[in-house]
Design an enzyme around this catalytic site. Structure first.
Site: not given
Ligand code: FPP
Length: 251
Positions: A28, A76
């Site tokens: 996250d 998501n």
């Molecule tokens: C959460 O951060 C992260 C995600 C919803 C996506 C995770 C994706 C990756 C790490 C990249 C792609 C994955 C791979 C394995 C290549 P958030 O966007 O919810 O962060 P925030 O809470 O700060 O808004």
């Protein structure tokens, strides 16, 4: 596998410290990382995807048996279309770039989550990666995509009910192992360490059945900043926990 499975692994014998068998990570903080830099959220996901390789390689080298990364939840999809599209493209780029690393480390790749709703091209690459790494003898790498634990449990219940209806399964013979065997993580040990980055203390519909006895490690570090020192800290935290599985502490 039962929650009381021993945590003593081959890896522990090398380091002297208990190493988790199955590490699950809620990655996250990508959005916040980007926001703090005045960048689009997609830039945070890109930075987050670059962190994955060293973490995967290090877990594999430490003797972790399975690593599950929460990469895209069923919830998501409600994000803006351009952000969703960017994550799906990053995923494909990641699979393409990381296949040599997976093969070099004997990693066995597995997708976790519902197929329905995933873009066809991404599914094709995920299937190909599973096939290409199927003969590995090292760590299982599980990417949870279009994943929600309640949906996973619902699907398992439906499969079990169908088997009962068809006379393949006696309801009296249903055990906890029956449930585990019908989940997407069938055959893997339950996670014993759950790491969440970016500071929130919640499990967000991730592996709800499987994390029953997991130790939680929450760090303020945002996922794109998560590095090998942070991983070490989580492992040391885990090693220092006294795991009782509902029993009593050893005297
Ligand atoms: C959460 O951060 C992260 C995600 C919803 C996506 C995770 C994706 C990756 C790490 C990249 C792609 C994955 C791979 C394995 C290549 P958030 O966007 O919810 O962060 P925030 O809470 O700060 O808004």
């Amino acid at each position: 596998m039962s929650a009381t499975a021993a945590t003593t692994t081959e890896a522990q014998q090398h380091t002297g410290m208990p190493v988790p068998q199955h590490v699950a990570i809620i990655m996250d903080g990508n959005g916040r990382w980007a926001q703090r830099r005045g960048l689009p959220r997609a830039a945070g996901h890109q930075a987050g995807s670059r962190v994955v390789r060293p973490i995967v390689e290090t877990c594999a080298q430490r003797g972790v048996q399975a690593l599950t990364l929460y990469s895209f939840s069923s919830e998501n999809w409600s994000r803006p279309a351009d952000e969703v599209a960017a994550i799906m493209l990053l995923l494909q780029e990641h699979l393409r770039n990381e296949l040599p690393m997976m093969l070099a480390n004997g990693i066995r790749f597995r997708r976790l989550g519902r197929r329905e709703g995933m873009p066809a091209e991404a599914l094709h690459m995920l299937d190909e990666t599973e096939r290409a790494t199927a003969h590995g003898r090292g760590m299982h790498l599980v990417l949870a995509l279009n994943y929600g634990a309640r949906a996973e449990i619902t699907d398992a219940v439906r499969d079990i009910a169908n088997k009962v209806r068809q006379g393949e399964l006696d309801p009296a013979a249903i055990t906890e192992a029956t449930i585990s065997d019908h989940l997407g993580t069938a055959g893997l040990p339950d996670p014993d360490l759950l790491i969440r980055t970016a500071g929130q203390w919640r499990v967000s519909n991730f592996l709800l059945w499987q994390i029953s006895y997991a130790e939680m490690h929450v760090t303020e570090t945002l996922w794109p900043d998560f590095n090998l020192q942070d991983l070490d800290r989580a492992f040391r935290d885990f090693a220092g926990r006294q795991r009782t599985f509902g029993g009593l502490k050893a005297k």
